[in-house]
Motif scaffolding. Structure first.
Motif, mmCIF file in Angstrom:
data_model
loop_
_atom_site.group_PDB
_atom_site.id
_atom_site.type_symbol
_atom_site.label_atom_id
_atom_site.label_comp_id
_atom_site.label_asym_id
_atom_site.label_seq_id
_atom_site.Cartn_x
_atom_site.Cartn_y
_atom_site.Cartn_z
ATOM 1 N N VAL A 215 0.823 -1.215 0.000
ATOM 2 C CA VAL A 215 0.000 0.000 0.000
ATOM 3 C C VAL A 215 0.856 1.264 0.000
ATOM 4 O O VAL A 215 0.488 2.282 -0.596
ATOM 5 C CB VAL A 215 -0.988 -0.045 1.196
ATOM 6 C CG1 VAL A 215 -0.282 0.200 2.520
ATOM 7 C CG2 VAL A 215 -2.149 0.888 1.009
ATOM 8 N N ASN A 216 2.029 1.177 0.644
ATOM 9 C CA ASN A 216 2.874 2.382 0.723
ATOM 10 C C ASN A 216 3.737 2.557 -0.528
ATOM 11 O O ASN A 216 4.464 3.535 -0.639
ATOM 12 C CB ASN A 216 3.753 2.354 1.986
ATOM 13 C CG ASN A 216 4.658 1.139 2.042
ATOM 14 O OD1 ASN A 216 4.373 0.100 1.435
ATOM 15 N ND2 ASN A 216 5.754 1.251 2.759
ATOM 16 N N SER A 217 3.643 1.618 -1.469
ATOM 17 C CA SER A 217 4.296 1.835 -2.769
ATOM 18 C C SER A 217 3.348 2.584 -3.700
ATOM 19 O O SER A 217 3.699 2.844 -4.856
ATOM 20 C CB SER A 217 4.660 0.501 -3.436
ATOM 21 O OG SER A 217 5.187 -0.408 -2.512
ATOM 22 N N TYR A 218 2.138 2.888 -3.205
ATOM 23 C CA TYR A 218 1.120 3.530 -4.048
ATOM 24 C C TYR A 218 1.681 4.751 -4.756
ATOM 25 O O TYR A 218 2.324 5.598 -4.147
ATOM 26 C CB TYR A 218 -0.087 3.970 -3.204
ATOM 27 C CG TYR A 218 -1.081 4.815 -3.992
ATOM 28 C CD1 TYR A 218 -2.081 4.222 -4.736
ATOM 29 C CD2 TYR A 218 -0.968 6.209 -4.014
ATOM 30 C CE1 TYR A 218 -2.972 4.985 -5.477
ATOM 31 C CE2 TYR A 218 -1.857 6.982 -4.755
ATOM 32 C CZ TYR A 218 -2.851 6.362 -5.482
ATOM 33 O OH TYR A 218 -3.728 7.119 -6.222
ATOM 34 N N ARG A 219 1.453 4.800 -6.039
ATOM 35 C CA ARG A 219 1.718 6.040 -6.775
ATOM 36 C C ARG A 219 0.768 6.124 -7.950
ATOM 37 O O ARG A 219 0.388 5.115 -8.537
ATOM 38 C CB ARG A 219 3.170 6.164 -7.227
ATOM 39 C CG ARG A 219 3.685 5.004 -8.086
ATOM 40 C CD ARG A 219 5.032 5.329 -8.722
ATOM 41 N NE ARG A 219 6.072 5.567 -7.746
ATOM 42 C CZ ARG A 219 6.798 6.695 -7.668
ATOM 43 N NH1 ARG A 219 6.570 7.687 -8.498
ATOM 44 N NH2 ARG A 219 7.749 6.823 -6.782
ATOM 45 N N TYR A 220 0.365 7.354 -8.252
ATOM 46 C CA TYR A 220 -0.482 7.550 -9.422
ATOM 47 C C TYR A 220 0.004 8.793 -10.132
ATOM 48 O O TYR A 220 0.022 9.884 -9.559
ATOM 49 C CB TYR A 220 -1.957 7.695 -9.016
ATOM 50 C CG TYR A 220 -2.854 7.727 -10.229
ATOM 51 C CD1 TYR A 220 -3.306 6.540 -10.806
ATOM 52 C CD2 TYR A 220 -3.211 8.933 -10.825
ATOM 53 C CE1 TYR A 220 -4.111 6.557 -11.936
ATOM 54 C CE2 TYR A 220 -4.013 8.951 -11.964
ATOM 55 C CZ TYR A 220 -4.450 7.761 -12.512
ATOM 56 O OH TYR A 220 -5.229 7.778 -13.639
ATOM 57 N N ALA A 221 0.454 8.611 -11.365
ATOM 58 C CA ALA A 221 1.001 9.739 -12.118
ATOM 59 C C ALA A 221 0.007 10.159 -13.183
ATOM 60 O O ALA A 221 -0.543 9.316 -13.907
ATOM 61 C CB ALA A 221 2.322 9.335 -12.765
ATOM 62 N N GLY A 223 -0.861 13.931 -15.674
ATOM 63 C CA GLY A 223 -0.685 15.355 -15.949
ATOM 64 C C GLY A 223 0.552 15.944 -15.298
ATOM 65 O O GLY A 223 0.495 17.059 -14.769
ATOM 66 N N GLY A 224 1.634 15.195 -15.266
ATOM 67 C CA GLY A 224 2.889 15.698 -14.704
ATOM 68 C C GLY A 224 2.927 15.711 -13.184
ATOM 69 O O GLY A 224 3.879 16.185 -12.581
ATOM 70 N N ARG A 225 1.889 15.169 -12.559
ATOM 71 C CA ARG A 225 1.838 15.171 -11.097
ATOM 72 C C ARG A 225 1.768 13.737 -10.579
ATOM 73 O O ARG A 225 1.010 12.920 -11.094
ATOM 74 C CB ARG A 225 0.601 15.944 -10.653
ATOM 75 C CG ARG A 225 0.713 16.371 -9.233
ATOM 76 C CD ARG A 225 -0.273 17.407 -8.784
ATOM 77 N NE ARG A 225 -0.191 17.384 -7.326
ATOM 78 C CZ ARG A 225 -1.047 16.723 -6.567
ATOM 79 N NH1 ARG A 225 -2.047 16.096 -7.079
ATOM 80 N NH2 ARG A 225 -0.871 16.706 -5.256
ATOM 81 N N THR A 226 2.586 13.423 -9.557
ATOM 82 C CA THR A 226 2.531 12.082 -8.977
ATOM 83 C C THR A 226 1.940 12.163 -7.577
ATOM 84 O O THR A 226 2.386 12.957 -6.756
ATOM 85 C CB THR A 226 3.942 11.463 -8.913
ATOM 86 O OG1 THR A 226 4.457 11.393 -10.241
ATOM 87 C CG2 THR A 226 3.901 10.056 -8.328
ATOM 88 N N THR A 227 0.934 11.344 -7.334
ATOM 89 C CA THR A 227 0.319 11.287 -6.000
ATOM 90 C C THR A 227 0.856 10.064 -5.273
ATOM 91 O O THR A 227 0.904 8.974 -5.841
ATOM 92 C CB THR A 227 -1.219 11.187 -6.121
ATOM 93 O OG1 THR A 227 -1.667 12.234 -6.973
ATOM 94 C CG2 THR A 227 -1.888 11.288 -4.764
ATOM 95 N N ARG A 228 1.287 10.258 -4.012
ATOM 96 C CA ARG A 228 1.788 9.157 -3.182
ATOM 97 C C ARG A 228 0.814 8.921 -2.024
ATOM 98 O O ARG A 228 -0.109 9.697 -1.813
ATOM 99 C CB ARG A 228 3.182 9.498 -2.628
ATOM 100 C CG ARG A 228 4.219 9.915 -3.673
ATOM 101 C CD ARG A 228 4.589 8.769 -4.593
ATOM 102 N NE ARG A 228 4.734 7.529 -3.872
ATOM 103 C CZ ARG A 228 5.902 7.023 -3.457
ATOM 104 N NH1 ARG A 228 7.027 7.643 -3.732
ATOM 105 N NH2 ARG A 228 5.940 5.884 -2.789
ATOM 106 N N LEU A 229 1.104 7.882 -1.240
ATOM 107 C CA LEU A 229 0.199 7.569 -0.127
ATOM 108 C C LEU A 229 0.081 8.745 0.848
ATOM 109 O O LEU A 229 -1.014 9.054 1.334
ATOM 110 C CB LEU A 229 0.675 6.298 0.594
ATOM 111 C CG LEU A 229 -0.158 5.881 1.809
ATOM 112 C CD1 LEU A 229 -1.628 5.682 1.459
ATOM 113 C CD2 LEU A 229 0.404 4.598 2.430
ATOM 114 N N ALA A 230 1.207 9.404 1.130
ATOM 115 C CA ALA A 230 1.157 10.532 2.079
ATOM 116 C C ALA A 230 0.201 11.615 1.568
ATOM 117 O O ALA A 230 -0.561 12.198 2.351
ATOM 118 C CB ALA A 230 2.561 11.106 2.282
#
Ligand code: 5AD
Ligand code: SF4
Length: 477
Positions: A215-221, A223-230
């Motif tokens: 779950v803490n490897s979560y990333r979603y990229a 439009g040039g923006r990456t969202t992480r779990l934090a």
């Protein structure tokens, strides 16, 4: 087709959530839940493949249905989940009276497949592509996430819910079948996650547990923006009504400082981290291909303890992995002694066909040795858990009340004035106490007067209940 559904679920939180989703989608088609097998028209088994024993149990349960199905050929029997994806046609070979086999990436098709079966089109199977059966984007699509709508009635308690933020796994630990059954790792878009969380909050949900294999490897990229779990935790914290945020399961290498700081700084984030170590021996970790050393793991523990000193940390261990020597096991024992986990889940290695482990390494540790190591490690962890629980004697904790305890349920005491209730602290400790069933779903203060390794026993702090009302409180453990 008569529409009474009985569903039996084994395995991890993903399966619990998948069952909730399947029930929700079938309710939309007019299905109702049946209390038992005998009263059902459709019987579904949601299965697990992580260890052989879980599969054996499912095949035994299917075996017991043989004569039942002979007597009631109109009833539909289906197998869904990881074992369906892994064994596919083999399930029809071993239990020819099964009508339906559906992998975890194809669950959205269940309502239509049931209609095909009821229309006389014969047994149906829907599975996802294997990890090498096509271009990666196509494989990903075939493991599509299935989170369309929610059915609060299927949840263990209406005030708590799982929310999937990631599907699949790309770590390929050599012992593990999950990357094969649940496919490539894919983060869900943050907007979808937030929208689902808002729906859950509107439904009265107070605690959300975000789930993903890592779950803490979560990333979603995008439009040039990456969202992480934090980032997700910060955004979810702003939703009114949600009072607790948990997330499982963590991968040690991805326990970054920004995540630890989010847990420290966001009062809604539970100070609870499940971070499986799996082994305390570098040789074994290398053969498991876990991607870290014991030194890395200890460095991570140091950062957790320094950043969130009151955090409860839990772990998973596998004993008896291929080639695990007595010295290797001793190192695992030493790691457990040093880390003082709140709890550890200990498993005996189970060779899984289709994994690199089964291909490369012999399952060469005898059963008796696996058993002994399992028991020794369990005894150590229980001593540590008991000592850690002792710290709560005489303390006051804030408990989200989940429902009647197993004992009360067993005795049919749910409808009395005062029954034995169970709930959890912010840091995921189980608390048992007597109280009115009306308290279910509330967060209330409990004074602890007794402890066992994995349970705190307490009493409702009454001045709070009759005083200014129940005030939710956070982060005071
Ligand atoms: N044998 C035994 N335990 C396993 N796990 C995963 N695969 C296996 C296996 N083949 C354990 C790991 C994991 C937990 C969910 O199950 O410890 O963290
Ligand atoms: Fe399995 Fe390893 Fe992925 Fe966890 S991280 S699901 S143990 S492959």
């Amino acid at each position: 087709m008569n529409k009474r559904l009985y569903i039996e679920t084994v395995g991890c939180q993903m399966n619990v959530l998948d069952s909730e989703m399947v029930v929700a989608s079938l309710r939309k088609r007019g299905f109702e839940l049946a209390g038992d097998l005998a009263g059902a028209d459709v019987i579904l088994f949601n299965t697990c493949s992580v260890r052989e024993q879980a599969e054996n149990k499912t095949y035994s349960a299917l075996g017991r249905l043989r004569s039942f199905k002979k007597a009631h050929p109109e009833k539909i029997v289906g197998v869904m989940g990881c074992m369906a994806q892994k064994d596919q046609k083999l399930i029809f070979d071993r239990a020819p009276y099964v009508d339906l086999v559906v992998g975890p990436g194809q669950l959205a098709r269940i309502p239509d497949l049931l209609e095909s079966i009821a229309a006389g089109k014969g047994p149906q199977m829907a599975v996802s592509l294997g990890r090498k059966e096509g271009p990666v984007e196509e494989i990903k699509r075939s493991h599509e996430t299935f989170d369309p709508l929610r059915d609060p009635t299927m949840r263990p308690t209406p005030s708590q819910a799982y929310l999937r933020i990631q599907i699949g796994c790309d770590k390929f630990c050599t012992y593990c079948i999950v990357p094969m059954t649940r496919g490539p790792e894919q983060g869900r878009p943050p907007e979808q996650i937030l929208a689902e969380a808002r729906i859950l909050a509107d439904q009265g949900c107070k605690e959300i547990t975000l789930i993903g294999q890592t779950v803490n490897s979560y990333r979603y990229a995008s439009g040039g923006r990456t969202t992480r779990l934090a980032d997700l935790l910060h955004a979810l914290s702003d939703i009114d009504g949600i009072q607790r945020l948990k997330f499982v399961t963590n991968y040690p290498k991805d326990m970054t400082d920004d995540l630890l700081l989010a847990v420290r700084d966001l009062p809604k984030c539970s100070p609870y981290l499940h971070v499986p170590a799996q082994s305390g021996s570098n040789d074994v970790l290398a053969r498991m291909k876990r991607g870290y050393t014991v030194e890395d793991y200890c460095e991570m523990m140091g950062r957790i303890r320094a950043t969130i000193p009151h955090a409860a940390v839990t772990s998973d261990f596998i004993v008896g992995f291929s080639g695990e020597s007595e010295a290797d096991f001793q190192k695992t024992y030493d790691l457990v002694a040093e880390c003082r986990f709140k709890n550890s889940f200990i498993f005996k290695y189970s060779e899984r066909p289709g994994t690199k482990g089964a291909e490369l390494y012999p399952d060469d540790i005898p059963h008796e040795v696996k058993n002994r190591r399992n028991n020794e490690l369990l005894a150590l962890q229980n001593r540590i858990s008991e000592q850690e629980s002792q710290r709560f004697l005489g303390e006051r904790v804030e408990v989200l009340v989940e429902g009647p305890s197993d004992r009360a349920r067993h005795r049919g005491e749910e409808h009395g004035e005062v029954v034995q209730l169970t709930g959890r602290t912010h840091d995921d400790r189980i608390v048992v106490f007597d109280g009115n069933p009306r308290l279910v779903g509330e967060i209330i203060p409990i004074a602890i007067y007794d402890v066992s390794p994995h349970t705190l026993f307490g009493a409702v702090v009454t001045e709070h209940v009759s005083g200014a009302g129940l005030q939710p409180a956070f982060g005071i453990l």
